[in-house]
Scaffold this motif. Sequence first.
Motif, PDB file in Angstrom:
ATOM      1  N   GLU A   1      -1.151  -0.408  -4.127  1.00 24.33           N
ATOM      2  CA  GLU A   1      -2.543  -0.049  -3.904  1.00 24.33           C
ATOM      3  C   GLU A   1      -2.612   1.271  -3.160  1.00 24.33           C
ATOM      4  OE1 GLU A   1      -4.150  -4.636  -3.580  1.00 24.33           O
ATOM      5  OE2 GLU A   1      -4.053  -3.431  -1.743  1.00 24.33           O
TER       6      GLU A   1
ATOM      7  N   ILE B   1      -5.458   3.854  -1.421  1.00 27.45           N
ATOM      8  CA  ILE B   1      -6.844   3.935  -0.966  1.00 27.45           C
ATOM      9  C   ILE B   1      -7.114   5.340  -0.435  1.00 27.45           C
ATOM     10  CG2 ILE B   1      -8.531   3.032   0.690  1.00 27.45           C
ATOM     11  CD1 ILE B   1      -6.826   0.420   0.696  1.00 27.45           C
TER      12      ILE B   1
ATOM     13  N   LEU C   1     -14.396   0.317  -1.960  1.00 27.59           N
ATOM     14  CA  LEU C   1     -14.308  -0.515  -0.765  1.00 27.59           C
ATOM     15  C   LEU C   1     -15.362  -0.075   0.241  1.00 27.59           C
ATOM     16  CD1 LEU C   1     -10.435  -0.433  -0.326  1.00 27.59           C
ATOM     17  CD2 LEU C   1     -11.799  -2.208  -1.434  1.00 27.59           C
TER      18      LEU C   1
ATOM     19  N   GLU D   1       0.854  -1.191   0.000  1.00 29.22           N
ATOM     20  CA  GLU D   1       0.000   0.000   0.000  1.00 29.22           C
ATOM     21  C   GLU D   1       0.887   1.237   0.000  1.00 29.22           C
ATOM     22  OE1 GLU D   1      -3.473   2.182   2.660  1.00 29.22           O
ATOM     23  OE2 GLU D   1      -2.939   0.111   3.116  1.00 29.22           O
TER      24      GLU D   1
ATOM     25  N   HIS E   1     -12.056   4.538  -2.354  1.00 32.09           N
ATOM     26  CA  HIS E   1     -11.658   4.136  -3.703  1.00 32.09           C
ATOM     27  C   HIS E   1     -10.359   3.350  -3.588  1.00 32.09           C
ATOM     28  CE1 HIS E   1     -13.809   7.444  -6.256  1.00 32.09           C
ATOM     29  NE2 HIS E   1     -14.605   6.454  -5.917  1.00 32.09           N
ATOM     30  N   LEU E   2     -10.276   2.254  -4.313  1.00 31.41           N
ATOM     31  CA  LEU E   2      -9.045   1.481  -4.423  1.00 31.41           C
ATOM     32  C   LEU E   2      -8.465   1.745  -5.806  1.00 31.41           C
ATOM     33  CD1 LEU E   2      -6.961  -0.662  -3.607  1.00 31.41           C
ATOM     34  CD2 LEU E   2      -8.576  -2.400  -4.473  1.00 31.41           C
ATOM     35  N   HIS E   3      -7.302   2.393  -5.823  1.00 29.37           N
ATOM     36  CA  HIS E   3      -6.569   2.640  -7.067  1.00 29.37           C
ATOM     37  C   HIS E   3      -5.368   1.688  -7.075  1.00 29.37           C
ATOM     38  CE1 HIS E   3      -8.489   6.481  -8.311  1.00 29.37           C
ATOM     39  NE2 HIS E   3      -8.723   6.586  -7.001  1.00 29.37           N
ATOM     40  N   VAL E   4      -5.008   1.193  -8.253  1.00 30.40           N
ATOM     41  CA  VAL E   4      -3.927   0.221  -8.356  1.00 30.40           C
ATOM     42  C   VAL E   4      -2.997   0.602  -9.500  1.00 30.40           C
ATOM     43  CG1 VAL E   4      -3.403  -2.198  -8.876  1.00 30.40           C
ATOM     44  CG2 VAL E   4      -5.351  -1.628  -7.416  1.00 30.40           C
TER      45      VAL E   4
END
Length: 179
Positions: A135, A137, A160, A98, A172-175
């Motif tokens: 990741e 968040i 999420l 993360e 929001h989960l950004h990857v």
Amino acid sequence: MDKIAIPLEAGSSGPASALSLRPWQPSDAPALIPLAQDAALRHWTSLDIHDESDAVRWIAEQERGWTTGTRLAFAVVTPQGQPLGHAVLKHPDAVAAEIGYWTAAAARGRGVASNALRTLTSWAFREYEALERLELIHQTDNAASCRVAEKCGYGLEGVLPARPPAYPLEGHLHVRGRG
């Protein structure tokens, strides 16, 4: 894990290009106190610093992360050493880690967050061969963090659910992958 200083990457102009990332130091405590009083920062983060003892405690927690190798926290600093923000890499030895950041009120809108995020992302993928995915968040109502993530190549993967007390709102989960 050896502590290191990382100059921000080329490719930006203006004030953000002169900044660097370095581990937080005990001498940063007085400068951290006014940064942490920002209402927006308090809304978006769990940073809870009211006085010098809180700042010293928080910096000691960041130092423990370096000692264990589980949380590599950097101050985003001016050439004079003045902190303007924070960038962190959590669990860098994993396949998925993360990454996060925050900026002081005076640094917002100047490219500080995006430059720090790009720099830490590149450094993490260079330094940790097993790392395949980063990741990021943030709360769904944090449009500025959404823009920074997307600007830095972090695609929105999903929403999420809230998980109080640590995550009181949806996120929001950004990857971003290694490639």
